[in-house]
Scaffold this motif. Sequence first.
Motif, PDB file in Angstrom:
ATOM      1  N   SER A   7       0.857  -1.341  -0.031  1.00 52.72           N
ATOM      2  CA  SER A   7       0.071  -0.183  -0.039  1.00 52.72           C
ATOM      3  C   SER A   7       0.911   1.150   0.107  1.00 52.72           C
ATOM      4  O   SER A   7       0.341   2.188  -0.352  1.00 52.72           O
ATOM      5  CB  SER A   7      -0.997   0.093   1.284  1.00 52.72           C
ATOM      6  OG  SER A   7      -0.291   0.272   2.343  1.00 52.72           O
ATOM      7  N   ALA A  48       3.885   1.576  -1.705  1.00 53.22           N
ATOM      8  CA  ALA A  48       4.301   1.466  -2.894  1.00 53.22           C
ATOM      9  C   ALA A  48       3.808   2.577  -3.823  1.00 53.22           C
ATOM     10  O   ALA A  48       2.371   2.672  -3.824  1.00 53.22           O
ATOM     11  CB  ALA A  48       4.513   0.027  -3.735  1.00 53.22           C
ATOM     12  N   GLN A  49       4.686   3.369  -4.596  1.00 57.95           N
ATOM     13  CA  GLN A  49       4.299   4.572  -5.345  1.00 57.95           C
ATOM     14  C   GLN A  49       4.199   4.052  -7.002  1.00 57.95           C
ATOM     15  O   GLN A  49       5.231   3.024  -7.349  1.00 57.95           O
ATOM     16  CB  GLN A  49       4.952   5.575  -5.514  1.00 57.95           C
ATOM     17  CG  GLN A  49       4.938   6.316  -4.106  1.00 57.95           C
ATOM     18  CD  GLN A  49       5.871   7.630  -4.257  1.00 57.95           C
ATOM     19  OE1 GLN A  49       6.996   7.506  -4.417  1.00 57.95           O
ATOM     20  NE2 GLN A  49       5.250   8.706  -3.258  1.00 57.95           N
ATOM     21  N   ALA A  50       3.404   4.219  -7.679  1.00 59.56           N
ATOM     22  CA  ALA A  50       3.381   3.721  -9.204  1.00 59.56           C
ATOM     23  C   ALA A  50       4.148   4.957  -9.893  1.00 59.56           C
ATOM     24  O   ALA A  50       4.361   5.911  -9.709  1.00 59.56           O
ATOM     25  CB  ALA A  50       1.704   3.903  -9.799  1.00 59.56           C
ATOM     26  N   ALA A  51       4.830   4.304 -10.911  1.00 61.81           N
ATOM     27  CA  ALA A  51       5.521   5.051 -11.614  1.00 61.81           C
ATOM     28  C   ALA A  51       4.815   5.774 -13.038  1.00 61.81           C
ATOM     29  O   ALA A  51       3.982   5.259 -13.429  1.00 61.81           O
ATOM     30  CB  ALA A  51       6.708   4.523 -12.220  1.00 61.81           C
ATOM     31  N   SER A  52       5.470   6.916 -13.285  1.00 63.70           N
ATOM     32  CA  SER A  52       4.809   7.309 -14.747  1.00 63.70           C
ATOM     33  C   SER A  52       6.169   7.372 -15.487  1.00 63.70           C
ATOM     34  O   SER A  52       7.272   7.436 -15.142  1.00 63.70           O
ATOM     35  CB  SER A  52       4.040   8.763 -14.320  1.00 63.70           C
ATOM     36  OG  SER A  52       4.901   9.702 -13.823  1.00 63.70           O
ATOM     37  N   GLU A  65       3.066  13.180 -11.910  1.00 66.72           N
ATOM     38  CA  GLU A  65       3.277  12.347 -10.399  1.00 66.72           C
ATOM     39  C   GLU A  65       2.420  13.553  -9.476  1.00 66.72           C
ATOM     40  O   GLU A  65       2.628  13.534  -8.367  1.00 66.72           O
ATOM     41  CB  GLU A  65       4.713  12.581  -9.954  1.00 66.72           C
ATOM     42  CG  GLU A  65       5.353  11.368 -10.754  1.00 66.72           C
ATOM     43  CD  GLU A  65       4.874  10.210 -10.355  1.00 66.72           C
ATOM     44  OE1 GLU A  65       5.035   9.656  -9.334  1.00 66.72           O
ATOM     45  OE2 GLU A  65       4.491   9.409 -11.325  1.00 66.72           O
ATOM     46  N   GLN A  72      11.643   7.551 -16.306  1.00 72.71           N
ATOM     47  CA  GLN A  72      10.638   6.997 -15.369  1.00 72.71           C
ATOM     48  C   GLN A  72      10.441   7.973 -14.104  1.00 72.71           C
ATOM     49  O   GLN A  72      11.708   8.534 -13.605  1.00 72.71           O
ATOM     50  CB  GLN A  72      11.107   5.696 -14.756  1.00 72.71           C
ATOM     51  CG  GLN A  72      10.232   4.989 -13.545  1.00 72.71           C
ATOM     52  CD  GLN A  72      10.744   3.964 -12.723  1.00 72.71           C
ATOM     53  OE1 GLN A  72      11.833   3.851 -12.278  1.00 72.71           O
ATOM     54  NE2 GLN A  72      10.049   2.807 -13.176  1.00 72.71           N
ATOM     55  N   ILE A 125       8.936   9.010 -10.344  1.00 75.21           N
ATOM     56  CA  ILE A 125       8.471   8.565  -9.180  1.00 75.21           C
ATOM     57  C   ILE A 125       8.194   9.739  -7.747  1.00 75.21           C
ATOM     58  O   ILE A 125       9.469  10.030  -7.410  1.00 75.21           O
ATOM     59  CB  ILE A 125       8.975   7.161  -8.530  1.00 75.21           C
ATOM     60  CG1 ILE A 125       8.762   5.991  -9.476  1.00 75.21           C
ATOM     61  CG2 ILE A 125       8.301   6.899  -7.205  1.00 75.21           C
ATOM     62  CD1 ILE A 125       9.237   4.726  -8.830  1.00 75.21           C
TER      63      ILE A 125
END
Length: 110
Positions: free
Chosen positions: A15, A17-21, A49, A86, A88
Amino acid sequence: MKRKIISALLLSLASTAQAASYTAPSVITNMTVGRDFARVKTQNISSAEGCSKSEWYILDFNGVGTPEMYSMLLAAKASSQKVHFQLIGCHLDYPKVTHVYNCENSQCTN
């Protein structure tokens, strides 16, 4: 009991963890460097982000792999090669670079 503890730990890690763009491949137009970070601007810069500022991407010099990523950025800038990133999270309210790709397309299949 052990399973419940391990499951709870894994759930809490997942929960947080961050999603990457990811950015589109683009040529670096401007760079600045200071003691703690470098700022990078590309032709196709966009907001990411959820950061409040979107004029630059930030490479934090305190991160893992920073010297290698910074070297790639300098080489790409000098040769006008396309890079993409990437991202984050945010650093100093700008999108934070966590990986540098030096290839013509977003899948690096060229």
